[in-house]
Design a protein around this motif. Structure first.
Motif, PDB file in Angstrom:
ATOM      1  N   MET A 153      76.946  50.800 143.768  1.00  0.00           N
ATOM      2  CA  MET A 153      77.350  49.619 142.360  1.00  0.00           C
ATOM      3  C   MET A 153      76.512  48.965 142.484  1.00  0.00           C
ATOM      4  O   MET A 153      76.650  47.417 143.209  1.00  0.00           O
ATOM      5  CB  MET A 153      78.852  49.580 142.863  1.00  0.00           C
ATOM      6  CG  MET A 153      79.688  50.570 143.402  1.00  0.00           C
ATOM      7  SD  MET A 153      81.105  50.414 143.661  1.00  0.00           S
ATOM      8  CE  MET A 153      81.957  49.635 142.093  1.00  0.00           C
ATOM      9  N   GLY A 157      83.179  52.194 138.410  1.00  0.00           N
ATOM     10  CA  GLY A 157      82.430  51.780 138.251  1.00  0.00           C
ATOM     11  C   GLY A 157      81.860  52.706 136.652  1.00  0.00           C
ATOM     12  O   GLY A 157      82.866  52.994 136.038  1.00  0.00           O
ATOM     13  N   HIS A 158      80.593  52.101 136.127  1.00  0.00           N
ATOM     14  CA  HIS A 158      80.533  52.994 134.602  1.00  0.00           C
ATOM     15  C   HIS A 158      80.359  54.075 134.882  1.00  0.00           C
ATOM     16  O   HIS A 158      79.417  55.357 135.711  1.00  0.00           O
ATOM     17  CB  HIS A 158      78.999  52.714 134.227  1.00  0.00           C
ATOM     18  CG  HIS A 158      78.532  51.372 133.793  1.00  0.00           C
ATOM     19  ND1 HIS A 158      78.232  49.774 134.851  1.00  0.00           N
ATOM     20  CD2 HIS A 158      79.236  50.811 132.704  1.00  0.00           C
ATOM     21  CE1 HIS A 158      78.298  48.731 133.960  1.00  0.00           C
ATOM     22  NE2 HIS A 158      78.761  49.491 133.270  1.00  0.00           N
ATOM     23  N   TRP A 183      84.815  46.455 139.040  1.00  0.00           N
ATOM     24  CA  TRP A 183      84.966  47.879 139.263  1.00  0.00           C
ATOM     25  C   TRP A 183      85.669  48.310 140.080  1.00  0.00           C
ATOM     26  O   TRP A 183      85.383  47.967 141.296  1.00  0.00           O
ATOM     27  CB  TRP A 183      83.267  47.801 138.858  1.00  0.00           C
ATOM     28  CG  TRP A 183      82.092  47.663 137.941  1.00  0.00           C
ATOM     29  CD1 TRP A 183      80.777  47.315 138.067  1.00  0.00           C
ATOM     30  CD2 TRP A 183      82.280  47.912 136.582  1.00  0.00           C
ATOM     31  NE1 TRP A 183      80.800  46.802 137.261  1.00  0.00           N
ATOM     32  CE2 TRP A 183      81.594  47.078 136.148  1.00  0.00           C
ATOM     33  CE3 TRP A 183      83.746  47.346 135.623  1.00  0.00           C
ATOM     34  CZ2 TRP A 183      81.508  46.563 134.730  1.00  0.00           C
ATOM     35  CZ3 TRP A 183      83.269  47.576 134.098  1.00  0.00           C
ATOM     36  CH2 TRP A 183      81.968  47.056 133.974  1.00  0.00           C
ATOM     37  N   ALA A 190      83.699  51.913 131.028  1.00  0.00           N
ATOM     38  CA  ALA A 190      83.448  51.890 133.136  1.00  0.00           C
ATOM     39  C   ALA A 190      84.860  51.253 133.429  1.00  0.00           C
ATOM     40  O   ALA A 190      85.643  50.775 132.525  1.00  0.00           O
ATOM     41  CB  ALA A 190      82.233  50.644 133.376  1.00  0.00           C
TER      42      ALA A 190
END
Length: 352
Positions: free
Chosen positions: A18, A180-181, A323, A275
């Motif tokens: 990350m 996250g993305h 995230w 995300a």
């Protein structure tokens, strides 16, 4: 040779890279404990990446992973970017700040970064992974010739097939639960939003190269489930955010134990690409900004970072990029080595 044997793992686990959270210290600690540690260099340049890789190597002689973002070159659109800043202006005003006059492309894609390619060739980290897409066949060939083991994220079967066709060694099956993305190759294409379990099974059945399961996995039982699905390992990211070795700030750590952890949200508002984050003031803007698409990634992220910085000066941390995956409420704050041991014990318990 199996994935676990290749990297001499005592736990079939990759710590997710990350960017902005995973540090060389965290990656080295995970690798030293018997899993595969990772650093994300998508948010830095070749000089920064070299420093991070060398720091990991200075802390461990075990294998580790270096992750890169391979997104499409963003389309600069001054009209769209100005409109986005105007929509965010009231929030800057709330914190007695002024929006930036223009937005920048703050991160370079690996696809457009020959200096980063040269750095990887020179340092030849044991593992390199790709997110958002794949580099050119020429770059893949030269990395392969350096003896680098390669992974790439897939969110659907078509992406998985493309990864195999490119000669990449293994696929990270990123379920919709992941923090996250989102690794989707084309953020403008429809997203099937496949779960970790379904995506892993599809890839295991149809692609025929090692699959690493990712998304919502937080404990040994989750790792056991991923292995039962046919994955060779599990990838965990959110589970490591609360480790003292991560770069998460105090507000991010506190939010992991708050109500937002039970309501993670997939949003493009913060960075310009979908995300998953803890529910906070930034993710709540979705209702106010409906119908208005943010600028391309990572141009939109320049605005997001500026707004977060302005809010922090006034003690508001709800505009950070916190995230986290859907398993966030299962987070445990402990050193990385201790967490690895807990995961190993839990996995062993599932086998008993």
């Amino acid at each position: 040779m199996s994935f676990v044997d290749r990297f001499d793992l005592t736990l079939p686990l990759i710590q997710a890279p990350m960017a902005g959270v995973s540090t060389p210290l965290l990656a080295a600690s995970v690798s030293e404990a018997g899993a595969l540690g990772s650093i994300g260099v998508g948010a830095t340049d070749a000089v920064g990446a070299r420093a991070m890789i060398e720091e990991v190597r200075g802390r461990t002689d075990r294998p580790f992973n270096v992750n890169l973002f391979v997104h499409a070159r963003p389309k600069v659109d001054s009209v769209r970017e100005t409109a986005w800043l105007q929509l965010l202006a009231p929030f800057f005003i709330e914190f007695e700040a002024t929006p930036p006059p223009t937005l920048r492309t703050i991160y370079k894609s690996f696809a457009d970064d020959p200096e980063m390619v040269a750095t990887l060739i020179d340092l030849a980290p044991p593992v390199v992974s790709f997110h958002f897409g794949l580099p050119s066949p020429e770059v893949l060939s030269v990395l392969r010739s350096c003896g680098i083991y390669m992974l790439a994220s897939a969110t659907n079967l078509e992406e998985g097939r493309s990864i195999k066709a490119a000669g990449v060694d293994a696929i990270v099956a990123q379920g919709i639960e992941a923090g996250g993305h989102r690794g989707i190759f084309d953020p403008n294409a429809p997203d099937d939003e496949l779960s970790m379990a379904v995506l892993t099974r599809l890839l295991v059945r149809d692609v025929g190269i090692p699959i690493v399961a990712a998304g919502g996995i937080m404990d040994g039982a989750g790792i056991a489930a991923a292995l039962d699905l046919g994955a060779v390992a599990a990838q965990l990211g959110t589970a490591f955010v609360a480790c003292p070795e991560s770069a998460a700030d105090a507000a991010y750590r506190a939010a992991l134990t708050g109500p937002g952890a039970y309501h993670t949200t997939l949003t493009p508002l913060i960075s310009g690409r979908p995300a998953r984050a803890l529910a906070n003031r930034f993710t709540a803007l979705a209702g106010l900004l409906v119908g208005q698409a943010p600028p391309d990634y990572p141009i939109a992220y320049d605005a997001g970072k500026a707004l977060h910085a302005a809010a922090k000066t006034k003690g508001e941390h709800g505009f950070g990029a916190q995230w986290a995956g859907q398993g966030a409420p299962l987070s445990r704050a402990m050193p990385a080595a201790q967490l690895i041991q807990a995961l190993r014990d839990e996995l062993d318990g599932c086998k008993a």
